[in-house]
Design an enzyme around this catalytic site. Structure first.
Site, PDB file in Angstrom:
ATOM      1  N   HIS A   1      -0.213   1.734   9.730  1.00 29.49           N
ATOM      2  CA  HIS A   1      -1.455   2.294   9.208  1.00 29.49           C
ATOM      3  C   HIS A   1      -2.221   2.979  10.330  1.00 29.49           C
ATOM      4  CE1 HIS A   1      -0.324  -1.384   7.044  1.00 29.49           C
ATOM      5  NE2 HIS A   1      -0.571  -0.651   5.977  1.00 29.49           N
ATOM      6  N   GLY A   3       0.818  -1.206   0.000  1.00 30.80           N
ATOM      7  CA  GLY A   3       0.000   0.000   0.000  1.00 30.80           C
ATOM      8  C   GLY A   3       0.855   1.261   0.000  1.00 30.80           C
ATOM      9  N   SER A   4       0.320   2.334  -0.541  1.00 31.93           N
ATOM     10  CA  SER A   4       1.063   3.595  -0.602  1.00 31.93           C
ATOM     11  C   SER A   4       0.996   4.350   0.721  1.00 31.93           C
ATOM     12  CB  SER A   4       0.500   4.479  -1.716  1.00 31.93           C
ATOM     13  OG  SER A   4       0.918   3.991  -2.953  1.00 31.93           O
ATOM     14  N   HIS A  35       3.612   4.940   2.667  1.00 34.36           N
ATOM     15  CA  HIS A  35       4.712   4.601   3.567  1.00 34.36           C
ATOM     16  C   HIS A  35       6.014   5.145   2.984  1.00 34.36           C
ATOM     17  CE1 HIS A  35       1.856   2.050   5.533  1.00 34.36           C
ATOM     18  NE2 HIS A  35       1.718   1.273   4.475  1.00 34.36           N
TER      19      HIS A  35
END
Lengths: 355, 355
Positions: free
Chosen positions: A218, A53-54, A56
């Site tokens: 997250h 997922g973006s 990070h």
């Protein structure tokens, strides 16, 4: 919520365009979206691919380059990339010796990367996987069966990238990856939440004297909410938890290339102990000033010295982030001469470069 | 307010201890506090010294190293260092060819660095100064007579550091510094304020749809509060202001070594124009995610292309910060082949390294 974006739907694409323009040594592919080195595959070298997922950043696209990743597949914000990305990316970066996939242990990532592994295998490509599950905070969590994969991924990508340049085979890289995973431990704390653009408000609220101890990347909860008193107390708590929670067995899924099937393998995490040599990563989860990160490093260095551990190398900065979350994570990876020489090998990526 | 600190009074010292421990190639001096390279002075090379208030990290201490600064003098948070620091630091780093002081144009810094210049002169050391006043936002401001010195300082320190390694004399470095200063322009915006530890609360409050346009690196106001709509609109406004406000005369104080006195010199800022080649710096003021910085770079690259300007090199990240302020600054420095070759020269510092 104010963010330097145009609209939620365009954030990923615009940032990748910017990344490609700022770093012409990278190539940003469209439909599906992924990032590779512009030079194309290196014949004979195993290609290293990661993704997730973006938001990070710089992980993972910022680690594409000489001596680290050959390709990275970004998903939407905090959302796993789909298998077609990994499949297409692997086709672009394979230099004939196969592709190693580095996967952070989240349910979505595991599912999508495992599907990609099977698709690549069916296409005739030699493929292997290494899972990262370094977060000692939780055994299972919101998005995970087992430990979460966090900042040890950065060290893993650097070390395996160097080993691939050295000429390691796919099998050797897989073995080395398991070793790095079993010797690395991370823990994070947050003093506040990040704000996901699509949500438009902080993902949780902490009282003025609270920290989220063991927070995930997250913003998902960790061990518990604890009072935040001082830097020293927080780092001491983190250090002791890292040491105390580092020793356990769990089952890892390994891709058997000969059989074309997954098998389960029991592996042991090795706890850190007196006499260990380590790489220490003090990682900014988002909006923590560098001054505070170096304060954390100072206290960590004191704790390591007292515990008889030698910090051989260190990294202090923003490497595995969670948007604008105020907080920090500590990763300690036990190393030997071989891992240190891989660490010192040249690396030229947007986010990590030396040698 | 929650910060990863022990107490307000110990922040500077603890961060410097951490910096020195993480980077053994640096030496942190005490009483007075300043940072130098551990290797000691390089005989025959002019030494480059900078400094200023803390909490703009990595500026300046993170730029000490091969090919950049020989020494840096940090003050307390947002407070100029005292002249004794610059005096002592210069004594440590001088390799017999004198010391160049790089000063950001703030009233306190000018006063303290000028006093240090006089003290060093009296001690028999060849000394010269270069002032940075790149912020096009304001003519005079809260802490400044004239334009403020902001992120072009980073480019200045890299370029003069490389020129000193090349063997430039003190006079040549001073001339080159004025050129870099006259060709570089910066502008910042903030979507919110930073929180200074001693104050304990954000230094200003913006409405949900406001930005501080032309903000300084201490959170001081700039041109005006404007509505914040989108990334593209904000970058377009910044770009046009950078171009339109870049052409003006002002008086610079220059140290005359022969006379041992200051003289005033009229110098011209050169506005950016079609055909210019530039180094573009997209700088995080604090808590802006990297994804948003690359979005800013993407829009900036479009604007530059439309305006007929060529971005020859770029830097995207956290270089000249303001604690945890959400916001960004853009610096455009007009360059030629000589400046580009200085830019590409090797640099090995905690915050900037390549070659």
């Amino acid at each position: 919520m104010k963010k330097l974006i145009n609209k939620v739907e365009s954030v990923l694409n615009e940032q990748l365009l910017g990344l490609g323009e700022a770093h012409p040594e990278l190539l940003v592919h469209q439909e599906p979206v992924f990032v590779t080195r512009a030079v194309g595959p290196i014949q004979g070298k195993v290609a290293i691919l990661s993704g997730g997922g973006s938001d990070h950043e710089p992980m993972h696209c910022g680690f594409v380059g000489e001596g680290m990743l050959d390709g990275a597949c970004p998903g939407e914000i905090f959302t796993s990339p789909t298998p077609d990305k990994m499949y297409e990316c692997a086709q672009v970066i394979d230099g004939g010796s196969g592709v190693l996939l580095i996967i952070k242990n989240y349910t979505g990532d595991m599912l999508n990367f495992e599907t990609a592994t099977e698709l690549l295998h069916d296409s005739g490509m030699p493929v292997a996987t290494v899972t990262v599950d370094d977060d000692v905070a939780v055994k299972d969590s919101l998005y995970t069966a087992g430990r979460r994969g966090v900042a040890n991924t950065v060290l893993m990508e650097k070390l395996l990238g160097a080993a691939a340049v050295r000429g390691d085979s796919l099998d050797a890289l897989e073995m080395l990856g398991h070793k790095i995973n079993n010797q690395g431990h991370s823990l994070g704390i947050a003093l506040g939440a990040c704000t996901v653009p699509a949500a438009g408000r902080p993902s949780f609220v902490l009282a003025d004297n609270e920290m989220e101890f063991g927070v995930g990347i997250h913003g998902e909860p960790g061990i518990e909410r604890r009072p935040f008193t001082t830097l020293n107390n927080a780092v001491d708590d983190m250090f002791h938890t890292l040491i105390d929670h580092g020793n356990y067995q769990r089952t890892i899924r390994v891709w058997d290339r000969l059989k074309g099937a997954w098998r389960e393998e029991s592996q042991s995490k090795r706890a850190l102990t007196r006499g260990d040599r380590v790489i220490a990563l003090v990682n900014n989860l988002g909006s923590t000033p560098l001054s505070e990160l170096y304060g954390v490093y100072h206290r960590l260095a004191e704790r390591c010295a007292e515990a008889g551990m030698i910090i051989e190398r260190n990294l202090v900065g923003s490497y595995c982030t969670s948007l604008d979350m105020p907080g920090v994570s500590i990763t300690l990876l036990q190393v030997d001469d071989e891992l240190l020489s891989l660490w010192d090998a040249p690396v030229k990526t947007p986010a990590l470069r030396w040698g």
